[in-house]
Each structure stands twice: as C-alpha cells, then as structure tokens.
Design a protein around this motif. Structure first.
Motif, PDB file in Angstrom:
ATOM      1  N   ALA A 147     -41.836 -45.468  43.773  1.00 51.92           N
ATOM      2  CA  ALA A 147     -42.949 -46.287  44.254  1.00 51.92           C
ATOM      3  C   ALA A 147     -43.629 -45.763  45.516  1.00 51.92           C
ATOM      4  CB  ALA A 147     -42.478 -47.726  44.460  1.00 51.92           C
ATOM      5  N   PRO A 148     -42.904 -45.326  46.553  1.00 51.28           N
ATOM      6  CA  PRO A 148     -43.588 -44.900  47.780  1.00 51.28           C
ATOM      7  C   PRO A 148     -44.651 -43.829  47.557  1.00 51.28           C
ATOM      8  CG  PRO A 148     -41.271 -45.201  48.225  1.00 51.28           C
ATOM      9  CD  PRO A 148     -41.437 -45.327  46.740  1.00 51.28           C
ATOM     10  N   PHE A 149     -44.364 -42.866  46.697  1.00 47.69           N
ATOM     11  CA  PHE A 149     -45.348 -41.809  46.456  1.00 47.69           C
ATOM     12  C   PHE A 149     -46.595 -42.353  45.765  1.00 47.69           C
ATOM     13  CE2 PHE A 149     -47.180 -38.630  43.542  1.00 47.69           C
ATOM     14  CZ  PHE A 149     -47.664 -37.741  44.486  1.00 47.69           C
ATOM     15  N   VAL A 158     -53.702 -45.015  43.585  1.00 46.20           N
ATOM     16  CA  VAL A 158     -53.957 -45.037  42.141  1.00 46.20           C
ATOM     17  C   VAL A 158     -53.472 -46.334  41.498  1.00 46.20           C
ATOM     18  CG1 VAL A 158     -53.924 -42.540  41.875  1.00 46.20           C
ATOM     19  CG2 VAL A 158     -51.789 -43.827  41.671  1.00 46.20           C
ATOM     20  N   LEU A 159     -52.842 -47.188  42.302  1.00 42.85           N
ATOM     21  CA  LEU A 159     -52.365 -48.480  41.804  1.00 42.85           C
ATOM     22  C   LEU A 159     -53.256 -49.594  42.333  1.00 42.85           C
ATOM     23  CD1 LEU A 159     -48.512 -48.072  42.383  1.00 42.85           C
ATOM     24  CD2 LEU A 159     -49.838 -47.506  40.329  1.00 42.85           C
ATOM     25  N   GLU A 160     -53.428 -50.621  41.543  1.00 43.58           N
ATOM     26  CA  GLU A 160     -54.248 -51.762  41.932  1.00 43.58           C
ATOM     27  C   GLU A 160     -53.429 -52.697  42.822  1.00 43.58           C
ATOM     28  OE1 GLU A 160     -57.665 -54.489  41.619  1.00 43.58           O
ATOM     29  OE2 GLU A 160     -57.331 -52.319  41.435  1.00 43.58           O
ATOM     30  N   PRO A 161     -53.891 -52.995  44.043  1.00 41.54           N
ATOM     31  CA  PRO A 161     -53.192 -53.993  44.865  1.00 41.54           C
ATOM     32  C   PRO A 161     -53.237 -55.350  44.159  1.00 41.54           C
ATOM     33  CG  PRO A 161     -54.774 -52.726  46.158  1.00 41.54           C
ATOM     34  CD  PRO A 161     -55.061 -52.426  44.727  1.00 41.54           C
ATOM     35  N   LEU A 162     -52.121 -56.054  44.167  1.00 39.23           N
ATOM     36  CA  LEU A 162     -52.046 -57.308  43.413  1.00 39.23           C
ATOM     37  C   LEU A 162     -52.267 -58.551  44.269  1.00 39.23           C
ATOM     38  CD1 LEU A 162     -48.969 -56.445  41.148  1.00 39.23           C
ATOM     39  CD2 LEU A 162     -51.404 -56.138  40.647  1.00 39.23           C
ATOM     40  N   ASP A 163     -52.439 -58.373  45.569  1.00 42.05           N
ATOM     41  CA  ASP A 163     -52.553 -59.506  46.491  1.00 42.05           C
ATOM     42  C   ASP A 163     -53.640 -60.491  46.071  1.00 42.05           C
ATOM     43  OD1 ASP A 163     -51.068 -58.146  49.203  1.00 42.05           O
ATOM     44  OD2 ASP A 163     -52.046 -56.784  47.819  1.00 42.05           O
ATOM     45  N   ALA A 164     -54.809 -59.976  45.676  1.00 41.34           N
ATOM     46  CA  ALA A 164     -55.949 -60.848  45.359  1.00 41.34           C
ATOM     47  C   ALA A 164     -55.714 -61.676  44.101  1.00 41.34           C
ATOM     48  CB  ALA A 164     -57.213 -60.006  45.187  1.00 41.34           C
ATOM     49  N   TYR A 165     -54.789 -61.251  43.259  1.00 42.03           N
ATOM     50  CA  TYR A 165     -54.519 -61.974  42.016  1.00 42.03           C
ATOM     51  C   TYR A 165     -53.471 -63.073  42.204  1.00 42.03           C
ATOM     52  CZ  TYR A 165     -56.688 -57.786  39.978  1.00 42.03           C
ATOM     53  OH  TYR A 165     -57.541 -56.759  39.669  1.00 42.03           O
ATOM     54  N   ILE A 166     -52.629 -62.916  43.203  1.00 43.97           N
ATOM     55  CA  ILE A 166     -51.501 -63.828  43.392  1.00 43.97           C
ATOM     56  C   ILE A 166     -51.955 -65.101  44.088  1.00 43.97           C
ATOM     57  CG2 ILE A 166     -49.251 -64.101  44.503  1.00 43.97           C
ATOM     58  CD1 ILE A 166     -48.934 -61.035  44.306  1.00 43.97           C
ATOM     59  N   ASN A 167     -51.737 -66.237  43.435  1.00 46.31           N
ATOM     60  CA  ASN A 167     -52.073 -67.530  44.052  1.00 46.31           C
ATOM     61  C   ASN A 167     -50.801 -68.343  44.275  1.00 46.31           C
ATOM     62  OD1 ASN A 167     -51.367 -68.599  41.510  1.00 46.31           O
ATOM     63  ND2 ASN A 167     -53.494 -68.574  40.799  1.00 46.31           N
ATOM     64  N   LYS A 202     -44.146 -52.863  48.543  1.00 46.37           N
ATOM     65  CA  LYS A 202     -45.186 -53.107  49.536  1.00 46.37           C
ATOM     66  C   LYS A 202     -45.532 -51.804  50.241  1.00 46.37           C
ATOM     67  CE  LYS A 202     -44.566 -57.990  50.817  1.00 46.37           C
ATOM     68  NZ  LYS A 202     -44.216 -58.913  51.924  1.00 46.37           N
ATOM     69  N   TYR A 203     -46.823 -51.624  50.499  1.00 41.34           N
ATOM     70  CA  TYR A 203     -47.278 -50.428  51.202  1.00 41.34           C
ATOM     71  C   TYR A 203     -48.572 -50.780  51.931  1.00 41.34           C
ATOM     72  CZ  TYR A 203     -48.668 -45.555  52.026  1.00 41.34           C
ATOM     73  OH  TYR A 203     -49.026 -44.364  52.603  1.00 41.34           O
ATOM     74  N   ASP A 204     -48.621 -50.477  53.221  1.00 38.22           N
ATOM     75  CA  ASP A 204     -49.801 -50.796  54.039  1.00 38.22           C
ATOM     76  C   ASP A 204     -50.201 -52.260  53.898  1.00 38.22           C
ATOM     77  OD1 ASP A 204     -50.005 -48.325  55.171  1.00 38.22           O
ATOM     78  OD2 ASP A 204     -51.680 -47.636  53.949  1.00 38.22           O
ATOM     79  N   ASN A 205     -49.197 -53.127  53.918  1.00 34.82           N
ATOM     80  CA  ASN A 205     -49.407 -54.586  53.867  1.00 34.82           C
ATOM     81  C   ASN A 205     -50.003 -55.084  52.554  1.00 34.82           C
ATOM     82  OD1 ASN A 205     -48.441 -55.047  56.560  1.00 34.82           O
ATOM     83  ND2 ASN A 205     -50.397 -54.255  57.324  1.00 34.82           N
TER      84      ASN A 205
END
Length: 413
Positions: A92-94, A100-109, A126-129
C-alpha cells in the motif's frame, strides 16, 4: 520507471462520474489473487448477493493467479486496471504515494460507520491524511500449542513470556524413540521478516527510518533477533520447516514435529481439515521485554483513480466492507472481520480458538516496510537465515542486509 509512469497517469485531471441511470447495467471489474476454492466460492456468492441488491450493477470478477502486483502496476500504467482491486498492506505505501488510487474520504458518510473498523487496520491504508483503502479482513499472529504434548510434559497452560516459551521448549523437545534424533522440537521458527519484525520492535528497534530506509540492524533491533538465534543454535529446541521435512509452519505443527508455532488465522481451517485428530489451542504471543507484540496482516479494497464508474465502484466497496457484506464474507471463520460489530455478532471474541487473534489487533505491528518492501524483506530473509544457521554472526548478517537493501532503495529513488 514504474513510479514515474504511475505518477504521470495519476496526475491526470479526471472528473467524478455519477451513478448510472441507464437501463443497461454498469459493469464493474474487480480483481484479486488466487485463493482457496472454498474462499472463491464464498466471494462469488457475496458478489451475487450484491448484484441482487444493485440490479443496475454487474461485477466482473477476475483472479490474477501469478505476479499479482506486477500485473496491477502494469495495467495501471497502461490505463487498463480494474475499477476495484485487492491491495495488501505491505504494498500500500508505494501505490498510495503514486496518486493512482482514488481517495475514499469523500464517499464515506456517517451511515457507513467508519469508527467501527479496527483503527490499526484503517491506518494501514492512510496516506497524507487520506483513506485509500477499506480493509476486508485480517489476521494477527498467535501461539498455537499442542495440548497433548503439553499434557505429556506436565504443562497446564501456554507460556505468557518469551522466557517461559524458551523454558517450555526445552521440556517439549523430545527424542521419542531414544535413537539420538529429535522427534519433536519445542518450537517451530519461521525466519522470514514478516514473522520477526515485532521482535525487532520489542527492544525499541524499527524496520525502516523516517526516510524509508532499512534500519533493522540497530543494537536495539538485534536484541530481539538474538533470542531466535540463541534458541536455535544453543538450546537446540527450535526447528525450521526444512529441518523436519515440511513446507510450512502449519504443517510442521500439524505433523507434531514441533509442539508450538506462531501462525495466523489461516492455519485454523488447514489444521482442522488436514489434521483432524490434532488437539490444539491458541494463545496470545508471549511478551518480549515485558511488551506485548505480534504482527497484523490485512488486505483492502481500493478504487482505481482512472475508473470510469466511481460511484458504482464505491457501491461495491461499501457493500463488501459494510456490515452486511462483511458478515457474509467472514461468517465461516477463514477470515476475521475488520469491523468490531461484526466480530461481536459472530461471537469471535468468545471463540476459544480465535479470541487470541482479536485480542492482538490492538497492539499488533502492521506488516509494512516502507515504499520498497521487497528490497528490505528479501535482503533480511537471506541474511537472517545465514545467521540462524551459524554461517556468520547475527550483527554482521544484519548490517550486510541493511546496507544492500538501502543500496537498492537509493537506486530506485
């Protein structure tokens, strides 16, 4: 070159599509690696249940049987990656750093109930918050012990400290036929870094430093590893799988070649199916230097940033890692749920065999080794086995492994 190519495609400005309203179902491609046929059958059933509840979405499930991460990286570069795919915490870290991965924060309610997940597992993605993956299952390591062997040796409970484990190992190492050959060793050692990292941490050592370079050869890190070497060389109460003609820690324990071994949850169905007469139990990994420690291995579902169907991809991820989907996925016990509520509902906290796995997740060390884990892992494994066999001193072996790993890391940056 892979990193540059991944960064280039990840930096494209892609718009977020909304869920399809067309009558033709949207096809979401899901990729994972090969696994047990029973596990594959169960996943297909869970996906079928998802499709029943989401008639506008169809899931095309693909098994990548060989060189999984190489295939995924190649497809990401070629803009042909699946919408959703498995990602091991080790890798995951690489990928998270390559955009290239979609951050999921905006989808999580709030309805998704993110706090229900074990924090240690979520933090692995988690990476860069930002959260880039939701863990689908996990396993810690626990101590497996042979109850019959313990009874024969007059032992009534599992060891709780590493000193006790060493003492128990002496009592459990026996020459059953009195022919000068050890028929049962007290403990089965698995020398790979994935099974030794928590011992490095026990005395204040670390696998990698803040810059991502190997750092396991410190004096603090060597203290934990020396315990393993001394037991193998001096006490002669532990054995590797190759010493007893087996292929894994689970097998040498199942064949009663060793009375104790530290293994993951995956060993339970294997032992019950392959060695049904074996009477075994589990316990938390004995403390080292008065500190609790173990490893945790986990895999997440992640979304391809280039997916053309992100809303539908999220529907799939949220179902598979939601309470309903996760309960279906982990109900058989071959995988442990990453949601606390699901674990409680399934009764795993009271399960005499699995409760030790759940207890360890709070203090477990995630199996991660920076952005270039292969360089660190491969060099450690090669040199540590050499030290274990007495071919070179431990300190020399680890310094060589660390230096070579960092040489490779510098070349990749």
């Amino acid at each position: 070159m892979v990193a540059i190519a991944l960064c280039a495609i990840g930096c494209q400005n892609l718009s977020l599509p909304s869920a399809s309203t067309a009558t033709t179902p949207v096809v979401i491609k899901l990729s994972g690696w090969g696994s047990d046929p029973t596990e594959q059958k169960l996943l297909k059933q869970v996906l079928k249940d998802f499709e029943t509840q989401h008639p506008g979405i169809r899931v095309k499930y693909e098994v990548i049987s060989d060189q999984y991460m190489d295939v995924i990286k190649t497809r990401l570069i070629g803009e042909a990656a699946p919408d959703v795919f498995y990602l091991d915490a080790l890798e995951a870290p690489f990928l998270m750093s390559q955009n290239v991965l979609e951050p999921l924060d905006a989808y999580i309610n709030s309805e998704f109930d993110l706090p229900d997940f074990e924090e240690t597992l979520i933090n692995s993605f988690k990476y860069d918050n930002h959260i880039y993956g939701l863990p689908k299952d996990y396993s810690t390591l626990t101590l497996f012990y042979n109850k019959q062997a313990f009874a024969t040796a007059g032992l009534t409970s599992p060891p709780t400290t590493w000193d006790e484990l060493l003492t128990y190992s002496k009592q459990l190492t026996v020459d059953k036929n009195q022919d000068g050959r050890i028929d049962q060793y007290g403990y089965g050692v698995i020398p790979e870094l994935a099974r030794q990292a928590y011992k490095i941490k026990a005395f204040g050592g670390q696998l990698v430093d803040e810059n991502g370079y190997a750092a396991f050869a410190s004096e603090a890190g060597l203290q934990g590893l020396q315990l393993v070497v001394d037991q193998y060389q001096k006490d002669r109460t532990s054995a590797q799988k190759s010493d007893v003609g087996t292929n894994s820690g689970s097998e040498m324990f199942g064949q009663s070649k060793v009375a104790m071994v530290i293994e993951g949850n995956w060993a339970i169905p294997y032992l019950k199916e392959t060695f049904p007469q074996l009477d075994f139990a589990t316990a938390e990994v004995p403390t080292i230097n008065d500190k609790k420690g173990t490893m945790v291995f986990t895999v997440a579902y992640v979304m391809n940033k280039q997916s053309q169907h992100k809303a539908e991809a999220w529907e799939l991820i949220s179902y598979l890692t939601g309470k309903e989907g996760m309960e279906k996925w982990t109900a058989t016990g071959f995988a442990l749920p990453t949601r606390q509520s699901v674990a409680q509902k399934l009764g795993y906290e009271q399960d005499p065999v699995r409760s030790a796995f759940l207890a360890g997740v709070e203090y477990a060390m995630p199996w991660q080794a920076g952005k270039h884990p292969a360089a660190i892992m491969n060099n450690f494994d090669n040199q540590f086995v050499s030290a274990l066999l007495g071919q070179q001193p431990l300190k020399q072996a680890m310094q060589r492994a660390q230096a070579e790993a960092n040489k490779l890391i510098r070349a990749m940056e």
